[in-house]
Design a protein around this motif. Structure first.
Motif, PDB file in Angstrom:
ATOM      1  N   UNK A 154       0.802  -1.236   0.000  1.00 33.64           N
ATOM      2  CA  UNK A 154       0.000   0.000   0.000  1.00 33.64           C
ATOM      3  C   UNK A 154       0.829   1.278   0.000  1.00 33.64           C
ATOM      4  N   UNK A 155       2.094   1.203   0.371  1.00 36.36           N
ATOM      5  CA  UNK A 155       2.921   2.412   0.423  1.00 36.36           C
ATOM      6  C   UNK A 155       3.440   2.837  -0.946  1.00 36.36           C
ATOM      7  N   UNK A 156       3.191   2.008  -1.953  1.00 34.30           N
ATOM      8  CA  UNK A 156       3.616   2.340  -3.309  1.00 34.30           C
ATOM      9  C   UNK A 156       2.465   3.035  -4.037  1.00 34.30           C
ATOM     10  N   UNK A 157       2.748   4.185  -4.646  1.00 32.34           N
ATOM     11  CA  UNK A 157       1.755   4.900  -5.439  1.00 32.34           C
ATOM     12  C   UNK A 157       1.577   4.141  -6.761  1.00 32.34           C
ATOM     13  N   UNK A 158       0.366   3.626  -7.003  1.00 35.66           N
ATOM     14  CA  UNK A 158       0.144   2.703  -8.108  1.00 35.66           C
ATOM     15  C   UNK A 158      -0.820   3.282  -9.145  1.00 35.66           C
ATOM     16  N   UNK A 159      -0.463   3.020 -10.428  1.00 36.19           N
ATOM     17  CA  UNK A 159      -1.312   3.435 -11.538  1.00 36.19           C
ATOM     18  C   UNK A 159      -1.415   2.286 -12.538  1.00 36.19           C
ATOM     19  N   UNK A 160      -2.565   2.196 -13.219  1.00 34.43           N
ATOM     20  CA  UNK A 160      -2.710   1.314 -14.371  1.00 34.43           C
ATOM     21  C   UNK A 160      -2.748   2.182 -15.626  1.00 34.43           C
ATOM     22  N   UNK A 161      -2.082   1.721 -16.682  1.00 35.22           N
ATOM     23  CA  UNK A 161      -2.004   2.501 -17.918  1.00 35.22           C
ATOM     24  C   UNK A 161      -2.100   1.568 -19.113  1.00 35.22           C
TER      25      UNK A 161
ATOM     26  N   UNK B  54      -2.384   6.072 -24.382  1.00 37.20           N
ATOM     27  CA  UNK B  54      -1.549   7.274 -24.298  1.00 37.20           C
ATOM     28  C   UNK B  54      -2.000   8.219 -23.193  1.00 37.20           C
ATOM     29  N   UNK B  55      -3.302   8.411 -23.057  1.00 42.54           N
ATOM     30  CA  UNK B  55      -3.779   9.337 -22.019  1.00 42.54           C
ATOM     31  C   UNK B  55      -3.477   8.798 -20.626  1.00 42.54           C
ATOM     32  N   UNK B  56      -3.560   7.465 -20.453  1.00 42.87           N
ATOM     33  CA  UNK B  56      -3.198   6.858 -19.166  1.00 42.87           C
ATOM     34  C   UNK B  56      -1.720   7.078 -18.860  1.00 42.87           C
ATOM     35  N   UNK B  57      -0.871   6.895 -19.883  1.00 46.41           N
ATOM     36  CA  UNK B  57       0.556   7.109 -19.684  1.00 46.41           C
ATOM     37  C   UNK B  57       0.827   8.566 -19.289  1.00 46.41           C
ATOM     38  N   UNK B  58       0.161   9.497 -19.974  1.00 45.51           N
ATOM     39  CA  UNK B  58       0.330  10.917 -19.645  1.00 45.51           C
ATOM     40  C   UNK B  58      -0.026  11.176 -18.182  1.00 45.51           C
ATOM     41  N   UNK B  59      -1.208  10.703 -17.775  1.00 44.31           N
ATOM     42  CA  UNK B  59      -1.694  10.984 -16.422  1.00 44.31           C
ATOM     43  C   UNK B  59      -0.821  10.343 -15.361  1.00 44.31           C
ATOM     44  N   UNK B  60      -0.436   9.078 -15.577  1.00 43.98           N
ATOM     45  CA  UNK B  60       0.332   8.369 -14.557  1.00 43.98           C
ATOM     46  C   UNK B  60       1.729   8.943 -14.401  1.00 43.98           C
ATOM     47  N   UNK B  61       2.408   9.217 -15.512  1.00 43.70           N
ATOM     48  CA  UNK B  61       3.770   9.757 -15.413  1.00 43.70           C
ATOM     49  C   UNK B  61       3.748  11.153 -14.804  1.00 43.70           C
ATOM     50  N   UNK B  62       2.786  11.985 -15.194  1.00 46.01           N
ATOM     51  CA  UNK B  62       2.693  13.324 -14.600  1.00 46.01           C
ATOM     52  C   UNK B  62       2.438  13.255 -13.098  1.00 46.01           C
ATOM     53  N   UNK B  63       1.547  12.341 -12.694  1.00 45.07           N
ATOM     54  CA  UNK B  63       1.247  12.202 -11.266  1.00 45.07           C
ATOM     55  C   UNK B  63       2.467  11.755 -10.475  1.00 45.07           C
ATOM     56  N   UNK B  64       3.226  10.834 -11.036  1.00 45.57           N
ATOM     57  CA  UNK B  64       4.399  10.327 -10.333  1.00 45.57           C
ATOM     58  C   UNK B  64       5.517  11.367 -10.281  1.00 45.57           C
ATOM     59  N   UNK B  65       5.627  12.186 -11.328  1.00 49.96           N
ATOM     60  CA  UNK B  65       6.597  13.283 -11.302  1.00 49.96           C
ATOM     61  C   UNK B  65       6.225  14.290 -10.220  1.00 49.96           C
TER      62      UNK B  65
ATOM     63  N   UNK C 191       8.049  -4.058 -23.819  1.00 48.31           N
ATOM     64  CA  UNK C 191       8.896  -3.057 -24.462  1.00 48.31           C
ATOM     65  C   UNK C 191       8.109  -1.822 -24.887  1.00 48.31           C
ATOM     66  N   UNK C 192       6.880  -2.022 -25.408  1.00 50.76           N
ATOM     67  CA  UNK C 192       6.077  -0.886 -25.831  1.00 50.76           C
ATOM     68  C   UNK C 192       5.679   0.005 -24.669  1.00 50.76           C
ATOM     69  N   UNK C 193       5.312  -0.597 -23.541  1.00 50.48           N
ATOM     70  CA  UNK C 193       4.965   0.173 -22.344  1.00 50.48           C
ATOM     71  C   UNK C 193       6.163   0.979 -21.859  1.00 50.48           C
ATOM     72  N   UNK C 194       7.315   0.326 -21.788  1.00 51.05           N
ATOM     73  CA  UNK C 194       8.517   1.037 -21.343  1.00 51.05           C
ATOM     74  C   UNK C 194       8.855   2.173 -22.294  1.00 51.05           C
ATOM     75  N   UNK C 195       8.716   1.935 -23.595  1.00 56.65           N
ATOM     76  CA  UNK C 195       9.028   2.970 -24.580  1.00 56.65           C
ATOM     77  C   UNK C 195       8.121   4.182 -24.414  1.00 56.65           C
ATOM     78  N   UNK C 196       6.828   3.952 -24.156  1.00 50.46           N
ATOM     79  CA  UNK C 196       5.905   5.054 -23.957  1.00 50.46           C
ATOM     80  C   UNK C 196       6.237   5.874 -22.717  1.00 50.46           C
ATOM     81  N   UNK C 197       6.570   5.211 -21.624  1.00 50.21           N
ATOM     82  CA  UNK C 197       6.928   5.910 -20.386  1.00 50.21           C
ATOM     83  C   UNK C 197       8.264   6.630 -20.544  1.00 50.21           C
ATOM     84  N   UNK C 198       9.205   5.984 -21.199  1.00 44.25           N
ATOM     85  CA  UNK C 198      10.527   6.570 -21.422  1.00 44.25           C
ATOM     86  C   UNK C 198      10.428   7.894 -22.158  1.00 44.25           C
ATOM     87  N   UNK C 199       9.598   7.958 -23.208  1.00 43.72           N
ATOM     88  CA  UNK C 199       9.474   9.189 -23.983  1.00 43.72           C
ATOM     89  C   UNK C 199       8.874  10.313 -23.160  1.00 43.72           C
ATOM     90  N   UNK C 200       7.951   9.991 -22.269  1.00 45.54           N
ATOM     91  CA  UNK C 200       7.360  11.027 -21.419  1.00 45.54           C
ATOM     92  C   UNK C 200       8.357  11.517 -20.369  1.00 45.54           C
TER      93      UNK C 200
END
Length: 333
Positions: free
Chosen positions: A43-50, A53-64, A77-86
């Motif tokens: 429970x101490x980990x901030x968790x998102x499902x993505x 593209x809009x999910x990736x945007x929201x989750x990465x922004x929230x974690x930043x 690989x595709x998931x990592x690539x999407x997060x990496x670019x953001x």
């Protein structure tokens, strides 16, 4: 390189941790119940499902915004690539969290290269055990890798770990429309894609989907060379899926580059050396070239892939330029 304060927070148990799960990834779907069960115990980990593209945007922004020290990604690989670019778009390098990739996708080339070779729920159990250890914790296993940066005028930069042209891109495009629908994942999935690509080449298919890539390169003297290639690959990884290492350059540079020309001599006899890491026996005059470099420029009108995601290059926008960024720091569980 990640800030030393991030590493210190991991060792002292004070790290702020975020996690992004792509529940539609091949391995994540298969182990969904076990993954979700373990995540409820963290429970101490901030968790998102993505999943888009809009999910990736929201989750990465929230974690930043949460100023996390450690980002755990459960996906392929595709998931990592999407997060990496953001991350590259929104953070300067000294602000990056430490990254962990848990192989949850259909293909997991980056995770496997880093040493994450277990089922995602098994790796999460190790994560749970690590977090339960009292401070100071053992020093984490950290691995650094450079990242490809692909640029073309008029387009946003694309970041990733693997770039492919020719039969590689054709095979991935075919897999997205056919094989992926069967639910097959991992090395079996990869083997089927490679086999289908080779069959297209062997049968001499004239259809556009199996055409070679026509590429113009410029040598050090400024002379242009146009050639047709069965495949071109550029990677920042030390090995690819199924443990293959289809490059053999000796130069001290981060980009591993391999070209295989159309109508290359003894192509079928050369497949094993290519995938087994024995490409040094192949000859340039026979159509096989591999070297390490800091930068590569290609002029083409064709599709290419970055970590399994399809893009298109157009000659009217000038050459496609591939360099490196990073390195970025990974924590391997």
């Amino acid at each position: 390189m990640v800030a030393p304060s991030r590493i210190h927070s991991l060792e002292t148990g004070t790290a702020r941790i975020g996690l992004i799960l792509n529940p539609l990834g091949g391995q994540a779907r298969k182990r969904h119940h076990a993954i979700k069960q373990i995540l409820t115990e963290l429970p101490d980990i901030l968790q998102w499902e993505a999943i888009n593209a809009s999910d990736f945007d929201a989750s990465v922004k929230a974690l930043i915004q949460a100023k996390i020290d450690w980002l755990i990604i459960i996906g392929g690989d595709g998931t990592f690539q999407g997060i990496l670019n953001r991350l590259f778009a929104w953070l300067s390098p000294n602000q990056w969290p430490v990254l962990t990739i848990i192989p949850g996708g259909t293909t997991n080339m980056t995770a496997l290269d880093l040493g994450s070779r277990d089922k995602p729920d098994h790796i999460l159990q190790r994560l749970k055990h690590y977090l339960q250890q009292p401070a100071p914790r053992p020093a984490p296993l950290l691995v650094e890798r450079p990242v490809l940066c692909i640029e073309q005028t008029g387009h946003e930069k694309v970041y990733g770990m693997f770039f492919g042209l020719g039969m590689i891109a054709r095979g991935v495009k075919f897999s997205r429309s056919r094989i992926k629908q069967t639910g097959i994942t991992g090395n079996i999935f990869t083997a089927l894609v490679v086999l289908r690509s080779l069959l297209g080449t062997f049968l001499g298919r004239p259809q556009p989907e199996w055409a070679p890539a026509q590429i113009t390169t410029v040598d050090e003297a400024g002379v242009k060379h146009q050639e047709n290639y069965l495949l071109v690959l550029v990677s920042a990884l030390e090995q690819l899926l199924m443990g293959i290492r289809p490059y053999w350059g000796q130069e001290s540079a981060p980009l591993h580059v391999t070209f295989v020309r159309q109508h290359s001599r003894k192509f079928w006899y050369s497949i094993w050396p290519l995938i087994a890491g024995h490409g040094h026996s192949l000859k340039k005059e026979h159509g096989y070239v591999s070297y390490n470099t800091q930068m590569l420029e290609l002029s083409l009108e064709d599709e290419y892939i970055v970590d399994g995601e399809l893009f298109h290059a157009s000659r009217q926008h000038g050459p496609l330029r591939i360099t490196t960024s990073g390195p970025i720091t990974f924590l391997v569980l």
